[in-house]
Write an enzyme that holds these catalytic residues in place. Structure first.
Site, PDB file in Angstrom:
ATOM      1  N   TYR A   1       3.783   0.430   4.929  1.00 51.70           N
ATOM      2  CA  TYR A   1       4.368  -0.676   5.683  1.00 51.70           C
ATOM      3  C   TYR A   1       3.509  -1.942   5.667  1.00 51.70           C
ATOM      4  O   TYR A   1       3.433  -2.654   6.664  1.00 51.70           O
ATOM      5  CB  TYR A   1       4.670  -0.232   7.130  1.00 51.70           C
ATOM      6  N   HIS A   2       2.922  -2.231   4.491  1.00 55.25           N
ATOM      7  CA  HIS A   2       2.061  -3.404   4.361  1.00 55.25           C
ATOM      8  C   HIS A   2       2.496  -4.310   3.202  1.00 55.25           C
ATOM      9  O   HIS A   2       1.666  -4.723   2.395  1.00 55.25           O
ATOM     10  CB  HIS A   2       0.605  -2.977   4.134  1.00 55.25           C
ATOM     11  N   PRO A   3       3.777  -4.671   3.092  1.00 52.47           N
ATOM     12  CA  PRO A   3       4.186  -5.541   1.978  1.00 52.47           C
ATOM     13  C   PRO A   3       3.688  -6.967   2.181  1.00 52.47           C
ATOM     14  O   PRO A   3       3.743  -7.508   3.287  1.00 52.47           O
ATOM     15  CB  PRO A   3       5.715  -5.472   2.033  1.00 52.47           C
TER      16      PRO A   3
ATOM     17  N   HIS B   1       0.848  -1.193   0.000  1.00 53.25           N
ATOM     18  CA  HIS B   1       0.000   0.000   0.000  1.00 53.25           C
ATOM     19  C   HIS B   1       0.884   1.243   0.000  1.00 53.25           C
ATOM     20  O   HIS B   1       1.777   1.369   0.834  1.00 53.25           O
ATOM     21  CB  HIS B   1      -0.893   0.019   1.245  1.00 53.25           C
TER      22      HIS B   1
END
Length: 538
Positions: free
Chosen positions: A473-475, A294
């Site tokens: 910070y949503h890999p 994201h």
């Protein structure tokens, strides 16, 4: 070499759950290997302390991406937790599961057991929700979820009123019947302290005799006999050590480290491994591919009324909130910076919300070296409304650079590489200004600071969000779940295709990203993964 039934690589959001669930019966021995150290640090336990951990190498991998053309050539900073609890120990604590349609799509893609009705019981069992139990929510679980509706800054009420006037319904619970609308975020805290996966799951498990946790244990290689994983090699205190897994090796190192470890161990794209001189155990082309993340951006305004800036910046304000936190475990330091938020559609034709909102009653335009300036905001009253895309179509990859397990991998997010992603983000940033133009916000705004009133054309807006966007910070998806080994890394039971005794259980297995923050779904993945392991070894 010691032998355990299960060796878990990584004590992050999923790994902590696995440790607790697999050891609960007392039948199995569990070893957890964590590359980082303890989570017993003041700024880890204090919720707003994550500004201090944002660049701290003692608890953070501090990854740097490759310069990204989609982000105007910027190399993005990727904080990832390197301590017990993993990223759940340094994140912003927002508890959002994802939309029903997200998980139904996982199942429809050939992953039975992962539809919304399948994962809902796990979510409810995990939660101890302060707002109470209902059809969608649970109480009595290990993860305490705090209801902040009576605690947020007064400006959050103005944001909610403006969002409603801009066309969004008020939503009391983003994890309830519908995700769409504006509301107040629930967060993972309890009694003013962070409720990480380590606190909720790992610490209780560590009291059991059949659980061993080793910190500062950097796993460098999975050991195989043929195509069966039989253990791991790891470095600790300068020594090379090994541990054997009698039943399974479970990789829960996260969306960066899980594909990295598989590749280092000889599982991954054949051309990559051969070129680095790594013996191929199993050629699996999608290890490290399909990276999804994201991308987010903030718009910031200077206000005519006080914001959190006026209490968090001056020394006397810091002292006041510090004493309040130490004595009462309450106040701004006990919360997240994201107090309000929501989900909306950039186009009415969208079948479901495709953008997430974040409201912050403070601003951090002026940079501060060495930390995210949450605890040292701007010297004037400011606030921000941010957003991030929920389901970007851009795809990146994570690949090792060499056979050296201590060299950071090459992270290529490939952000905004599709016309669809650029178009929806353009519509989204325009909606931020639409919210700000509504009376409840407009009457307290002095001026727009970022990007500023001169940025109005589509080209300028696109250039601005390319320059100022970055990961939220949503890999996910770098060890993607799916039935076809030609397109995925693990099957629906999280077993690595073509291998035995080896699973990946963390956010890297998501078939596609979800709408919302990924920590709740990562914990759910650990819960579901543990169920599957226990079923297979019953």
């Amino acid at each position: 070499m010691q032998t355990y039934d299960f060796v878990i690589v990584g004590a992050g959001s999923a790994g902590c759950v696995l440790a607790e669930r697999l050891s609960a019966s007392g039948r199995f021995s569990v070893l957890v290997l964590e590359a980082g150290g303890s989570d017993r640090r003041f700024y880890v336990q204090m919720p707003l302390g994550y500004g201090k951990t944002f660049f701290d190498p003692a608890v953070n991998w501090n990854y740097k991406t490759e310069p990204d053309p989609g982000l105007a050539g910027n190399a993005d900073h990727w904080p990832r937790g390197r301590l017990l609890g993993g990223s759940s120990s340094i994140n912003a604590m927002v508890w959002v599961r994802g939309a029903r349609a997200d998980f139904d799509a996982w199942a429809e893609a050939g992953n039975p057991g992962w539809g919304y009705d399948d994962v809902l019981p796990a979510f409810k069992a995990i939660e101890d929700n302060e707002a109470g139990a209902d059809e969608w929510r649970g109480t009595g679980g290990p993860v305490h979820v705090t209801d902040n509706r009576k605690k947020v800054h007064p400006l959050t009420g103005r944001y909610l009123a403006a969002a409603r006037m801009a066309g969004l319904p008020l939503n009391p619970d983003f994890n309830g019947e519908s995700q769409e609308g504006a509301g107040v975020y629930q967060i993972t805290t309890r009694n003013g302290r962070r409720m990480s996966a380590a606190r909720a799951f790992l610490r209780p498990a560590m009291r059991r005799k059949n659980v061993r946790v080793e910190t500062d244990a950097h796993v460098t290689k999975i050991l195989f006999e043929g195509t069966r994983a039989v253990g791991v090699e790891y470095s600790r205190n300068g020594r090379t050590m090994q541990a054997r897994a009698g039943r399974e090796v479970i990789v829960s190192a996260g969306s960066v480290n899980s594909p990295q470890l598989l590749q280092l161990s000889g599982i991954g794209p054949a051309e990559l491994l051969s070129g680095l001189g790594i013996p191929i155990v199993h050629a699996l082309e999608n290890v490290g591919r399909n990276l999804q993340d994201h991308q987010g951006i903030n718009y910031t305004w200077k206000g005519r009324v006080p914001t959190l800036n006026q209490i968090l910046r001056p020394w006397w304000g810091k002292a006041l909130v510090g004493v309040r936190y130490l004595l009462l475990r309450s106040g701004p330091l006990s919360m997240s910076m994201n107090q309000g938020g929501g989900f909306f559609r950039t186009d009415a034709a969208q079948p479901r919300p495709n953008m997430q909102l974040y409201f912050q009653a403070f601003s951090t335009v002026i940079p501060r070296s060495g930390e995210r300036p949450i605890l040292s905001p701007d010297p004037w009253p400011g606030f921000s409304i941010g957003l991030s895309n929920c389901r970007p179509s851009s795809r990146g990859e994570i690949m090792i650079r060499s056979a050296d397990p201590f060299e950071q991998p090459r992270i290529s997010p490939n952000a905004y590489s599709t016309n669809e992603d650029v178009s929806e983000m353009l519509d989204a940033v325009k909606f931020l200004r639409r919210i700000a133009a509504q009376a409840p916000m407009a009457e307290i705004i002095e001026e727009e600071v970022l990007p500023g009133p001169s940025i109005t054309s589509d080209d300028d807006l696109i250039q601005d969000f390319r320059k100022r966007s970055g990961t939220v910070y949503h890999p996910v998806s770098t060890c993607r779940m799916g039935p076809d080994p030609a397109r995925a890394v693990v099957d629906a039971r999280l077993r690595v295709h073509g291998m035995s005794g080896l699973r990946v259980v963390d956010a890297s297995i998501f078939p596609d990203n979800i709408a919302g923050n990924t920590n709740a779904a990562s914990i759910m993945t650990g819960w579901k993964g543990a169920e599957m392991v226990l079923e297979d070894h019953s």
